[in-house]
Write an enzyme that holds these catalytic residues in place. Structure first.
Site, PDB file in Angstrom:
ATOM      1  CG  HIS A 157      40.114 -20.366  86.647  1.00 13.62           C
ATOM      2  ND1 HIS A 157      40.125 -20.308  88.013  1.00 13.62           N
ATOM      3  CD2 HIS A 157      41.281 -20.939  86.272  1.00 13.62           C
ATOM      4  CE1 HIS A 157      41.259 -20.829  88.457  1.00 13.62           C
ATOM      5  NE2 HIS A 157      41.982 -21.221  87.417  1.00 13.62           N
ATOM      6  CE  LYS A 161      38.891 -24.220  87.476  1.00 10.08           C
ATOM      7  NZ  LYS A 161      39.491 -25.483  86.993  1.00 10.08           N
TER       8      LYS A 161
HETATM    9  P1  NAD Z   1      39.470 -29.010  77.991  1.00 10.03           P
HETATM   10  O1  NAD Z   1      38.014 -29.288  78.108  1.00 10.03           O
HETATM   11  O2  NAD Z   1      39.936 -27.971  77.019  1.00 10.03           O
HETATM   12  O3  NAD Z   1      40.259 -30.378  77.646  1.00 10.03           O
HETATM   13  C1  NAD Z   1      39.967 -31.635  78.212  1.00 10.03           C
HETATM   14  C2  NAD Z   1      40.129 -32.662  77.107  1.00 10.03           C
HETATM   15  O4  NAD Z   1      40.038 -33.986  77.673  1.00 10.03           O
HETATM   16  C3  NAD Z   1      39.032 -32.561  76.029  1.00 10.03           C
HETATM   17  O5  NAD Z   1      39.627 -32.455  74.745  1.00 10.03           O
HETATM   18  C4  NAD Z   1      38.248 -33.859  76.200  1.00 10.03           C
HETATM   19  O6  NAD Z   1      37.692 -34.342  75.003  1.00 10.03           O
HETATM   20  C5  NAD Z   1      39.365 -34.787  76.732  1.00 10.03           C
HETATM   21  N1  NAD Z   1      38.829 -36.011  77.351  1.00 10.03           N
HETATM   22  C6  NAD Z   1      37.726 -36.170  78.130  1.00 10.03           C
HETATM   23  N2  NAD Z   1      37.569 -37.465  78.460  1.00 10.03           N
HETATM   24  C7  NAD Z   1      38.595 -38.143  77.904  1.00 10.03           C
HETATM   25  C8  NAD Z   1      38.967 -39.519  77.867  1.00 10.03           C
HETATM   26  N3  NAD Z   1      38.251 -40.466  78.506  1.00 10.03           N
HETATM   27  N4  NAD Z   1      40.079 -39.867  77.190  1.00 10.03           N
HETATM   28  C9  NAD Z   1      40.815 -38.948  76.530  1.00 10.03           C
HETATM   29  N5  NAD Z   1      40.502 -37.622  76.507  1.00 10.03           N
HETATM   30  C10 NAD Z   1      39.411 -37.235  77.190  1.00 10.03           C
HETATM   31  O7  NAD Z   1      39.965 -28.638  79.462  1.00 10.03           O
HETATM   32  P2  NAD Z   1      41.332 -27.928  79.898  1.00 10.03           P
HETATM   33  O8  NAD Z   1      41.147 -26.470  80.077  1.00 10.03           O
HETATM   34  O9  NAD Z   1      42.457 -28.414  79.053  1.00 10.03           O
HETATM   35  O10 NAD Z   1      41.500 -28.540  81.380  1.00 10.03           O
HETATM   36  C11 NAD Z   1      41.523 -29.940  81.600  1.00 10.03           C
HETATM   37  C12 NAD Z   1      41.699 -30.221  83.093  1.00 10.03           C
HETATM   38  O11 NAD Z   1      42.986 -29.776  83.515  1.00 10.03           O
HETATM   39  C13 NAD Z   1      40.680 -29.481  83.977  1.00 10.03           C
HETATM   40  O12 NAD Z   1      40.336 -30.334  85.058  1.00 10.03           O
HETATM   41  C14 NAD Z   1      41.472 -28.286  84.474  1.00 10.03           C
HETATM   42  O13 NAD Z   1      40.992 -27.752  85.674  1.00 10.03           O
HETATM   43  C15 NAD Z   1      42.839 -28.928  84.655  1.00 10.03           C
HETATM   44  N6  NAD Z   1      43.957 -27.985  84.681  1.00 10.03           N
HETATM   45  C16 NAD Z   1      44.954 -28.296  85.531  1.00 10.03           C
HETATM   46  C17 NAD Z   1      46.079 -27.490  85.569  1.00 10.03           C
HETATM   47  C18 NAD Z   1      47.227 -27.885  86.467  1.00 10.03           C
HETATM   48  O14 NAD Z   1      48.249 -27.170  86.481  1.00 10.03           O
HETATM   49  N7  NAD Z   1      47.130 -28.999  87.195  1.00 10.03           N
HETATM   50  C19 NAD Z   1      46.171 -26.344  84.762  1.00 10.03           C
HETATM   51  C20 NAD Z   1      45.128 -26.065  83.884  1.00 10.03           C
HETATM   52  C21 NAD Z   1      44.019 -26.911  83.844  1.00 10.03           C
END
Ligand code: NAD
Length: 268
Positions: A157, A161
């Protein structure tokens, strides 16, 4: 079918922005709002502009309860503690939740399952069609091969991450353990370093790579004497996860409370 109003928590994040673009592009869906963690720079800015869309005249907020009240379904791709808090809010508000955050501890997963007694929740570490197909293939192959076939899960990744192995890698490893009829946590080897000794027959190993902007690559290897079967999925854009997330959100609208997965959504 009525338009499904969707709220995005973590809307300024990589997935949050991809979700906003996907909701905007999907018929029968409307953006109900988006919130960020209190103190985030994006709060107050226009939600559409944030995601590279035309202005929507909706400001990024920080009030989760208000977002749940305004939405039919909320999509959460944030951090584990927030994912649990949002699942509790979904239960209180009786709203649908697509829970995509990874890296949760077992007690946090249990809290989401508990919330699903009152809210309809789709929980999946990976929302892409291809990965969910792969999970089923891995379970089936593992069921057919005896433990002389060593199982190794390899993932790569992007450098931002924070959890490892990825939630998807663990889902694949669990599917392999299920297929083989063994307890995953009893056989998982989540990293190797130094004089580890020989590989234990029947174990499921993990290897993790991080770098660049790789959206997500997973391979499950079944290695025997002189031959290997390798099942892989390569994601080239996180739009595939957003597409799966929005498909899950549309599917959830009007569903009874319960914990669902992407097999339910995709009919696999
Ligand atoms: P990222 O860090 O770019 O985004 C996460 C966002 O959440 C940030 O903007 C952060 O400020 C916000 N956040 C944190 N705490 C919060 C709160 N209490 N209230 C509101 N917003 C809040 O991360 P990303 O790459 O977008 O990934 C996010 C998550 O999704 C990770 O756990 C990742 O592994 C997961 N993910 C899952 C899938 C899937 O298909 N299930 C796919 C990609 C990523």
């Amino acid at each position: 079918m009525a338009t499904v109003k969707m709220g995005v928590v973590g809307c300024a994040g990589r997935m949050g922005q991809a979700l906003l673009r996907q909701i905007d592009a999907t018929e029968g869906c409307a953006i109900a709002g988006g919130i960020e963690r209190p103190g985030h720079d994006a709060i107050g800015s226009d939600l559409g502009t944030l995601a590279g869309l035309a202005a929507l005249d909706i400001a990024v907020g920080d009030d989760a309860a208000a977002l749940f009240a305004a939405s039919d379904v909320v999509l959460d791709f944030t951090v584990p503690a927030a994912a649990v808090a949002h699942a509790k809010l979904a239960a209180e508000a009786g709203k649908g939740l697509v829970a995509g955050t990874t890296g949760l501890e077992p007690d946090q997963e249990a809290a989401i399952a508990e919330a699903a007694t009152k809210a309809s929740i789709v929980r999946a570490a990976n929302m892409s069609v291809g990965v969910n197909l792969l999970v089923n293939l891995v379970r089936e192959v593992a069921a057919r091969l005896d433990p002389d076939w060593d199982i190794e899960v390899v993932e790569m990744h992007h450098k931002h991450k924070v959890d490892a192995p990825s939630g998807t890698a663990l889902t694949l490893g669990r599917a392999a353990a299920e297929g083989r009829g063994v307890g995953h946590d009893q056989v998982a080897v989540r990293g190797r370093d130094g004089i580890t000794g020989e590989r234990v027959r029947g174990s499921i190993g993990y290897a993790v790579l991080r770098g660049g902007n790789v959206a997500g690559e997973h391979s499950v290897m079944f290695a025997a004497e002189n031959e290997r079967v390798v099942l892989s999925h390569l994601a080239t854009d996180r739009a595939i996860f957003a597409r799966g997330g929005v498909t899950a959100a549309r599917w959830l609208a009007g569903k009874a409370p319960g914990l669902y997965d992407m097999n339910d959504v995709l009919g696999f």
